[in-house]
Design a protein around this motif. Sequence first.
Motif, PDB file in Angstrom:
ATOM      1  N   VAL A   4      35.834 -30.156  38.534  1.00  0.00           N
ATOM      2  CA  VAL A   4      34.864 -31.174  38.132  1.00  0.00           C
ATOM      3  C   VAL A   4      34.005 -30.575  37.043  1.00  0.00           C
ATOM      4  O   VAL A   4      33.317 -29.579  37.253  1.00  0.00           O
ATOM      5  CB  VAL A   4      33.988 -31.631  39.320  1.00  0.00           C
ATOM      6  N   THR A  58      31.495 -32.185  35.131  1.00  0.00           N
ATOM      7  CA  THR A  58      30.098 -32.593  35.304  1.00  0.00           C
ATOM      8  C   THR A  58      30.019 -33.752  36.285  1.00  0.00           C
ATOM      9  O   THR A  58      31.001 -34.457  36.524  1.00  0.00           O
ATOM     10  CB  THR A  58      29.450 -33.055  33.973  1.00  0.00           C
ATOM     11  N   GLN A  83      27.793 -37.127  36.576  1.00  0.00           N
ATOM     12  CA  GLN A  83      26.879 -37.955  35.800  1.00  0.00           C
ATOM     13  C   GLN A  83      26.405 -39.123  36.655  1.00  0.00           C
ATOM     14  O   GLN A  83      27.201 -39.978  37.022  1.00  0.00           O
ATOM     15  CB  GLN A  83      27.583 -38.482  34.548  1.00  0.00           C
ATOM     16  N   THR A  98      24.274 -42.589  36.943  1.00  0.00           N
ATOM     17  CA  THR A  98      23.928 -43.620  35.968  1.00  0.00           C
ATOM     18  C   THR A  98      22.772 -44.496  36.451  1.00  0.00           C
ATOM     19  O   THR A  98      22.532 -45.557  35.890  1.00  0.00           O
ATOM     20  CB  THR A  98      25.158 -44.490  35.659  1.00  0.00           C
ATOM     21  N   TYR A 124      29.510 -40.992  38.117  1.00  0.00           N
ATOM     22  CA  TYR A 124      30.916 -40.629  38.072  1.00  0.00           C
ATOM     23  C   TYR A 124      31.071 -39.117  37.927  1.00  0.00           C
ATOM     24  O   TYR A 124      30.160 -38.415  37.524  1.00  0.00           O
ATOM     25  CB  TYR A 124      31.643 -41.348  36.931  1.00  0.00           C
ATOM     26  N   PHE A 125      32.267 -38.654  38.311  1.00  0.00           N
ATOM     27  CA  PHE A 125      32.635 -37.258  38.144  1.00  0.00           C
ATOM     28  C   PHE A 125      33.485 -37.175  36.880  1.00  0.00           C
ATOM     29  O   PHE A 125      34.479 -37.888  36.753  1.00  0.00           O
ATOM     30  CB  PHE A 125      33.443 -36.753  39.334  1.00  0.00           C
ATOM     31  N   ALA A 126      33.102 -36.326  35.943  1.00  0.00           N
ATOM     32  CA  ALA A 126      33.854 -36.170  34.707  1.00  0.00           C
ATOM     33  C   ALA A 126      34.885 -35.061  34.893  1.00  0.00           C
ATOM     34  O   ALA A 126      34.556 -33.979  35.366  1.00  0.00           O
ATOM     35  CB  ALA A 126      32.912 -35.847  33.556  1.00  0.00           C
ATOM     36  N   PHE A 127      36.121 -35.349  34.524  1.00  0.00           N
ATOM     37  CA  PHE A 127      37.237 -34.418  34.621  1.00  0.00           C
ATOM     38  C   PHE A 127      37.462 -34.001  36.070  1.00  0.00           C
ATOM     39  O   PHE A 127      37.131 -32.917  36.507  1.00  0.00           O
ATOM     40  CB  PHE A 127      37.032 -33.185  33.735  1.00  0.00           C
TER      41      PHE A 127
END
Length: 81
Positions: A10, A12, A14, A16, A31-34
């Motif tokens: 993971v 990052t 983020q 919202t 959301y979880f990026a990558f």
Amino acid sequence: MAVCVGAMMVGTIQTTVEEGQWVKRGEEFGYFAFGGSTIVLLFEPGVLEWDEDLLINGRAALETLVRVGMGLGTGLRKNYA
């Protein structure tokens, strides 16, 4: 309270929404990026009556897949002031 837990891969996490903002079922929280991970939700005692499938799986130490928009239980209190 929501605790975002980033697992391996993971990049990052983020969120919202702003602190203190109410989020309705199905609305974006973040959301979880990558990669994917999990969010731990903490409720005050007596606020939620858990759905039966979660109780059964929890007693058996089984994981339960929960997707966006799925219910966790029934709210018991309507006044959160």
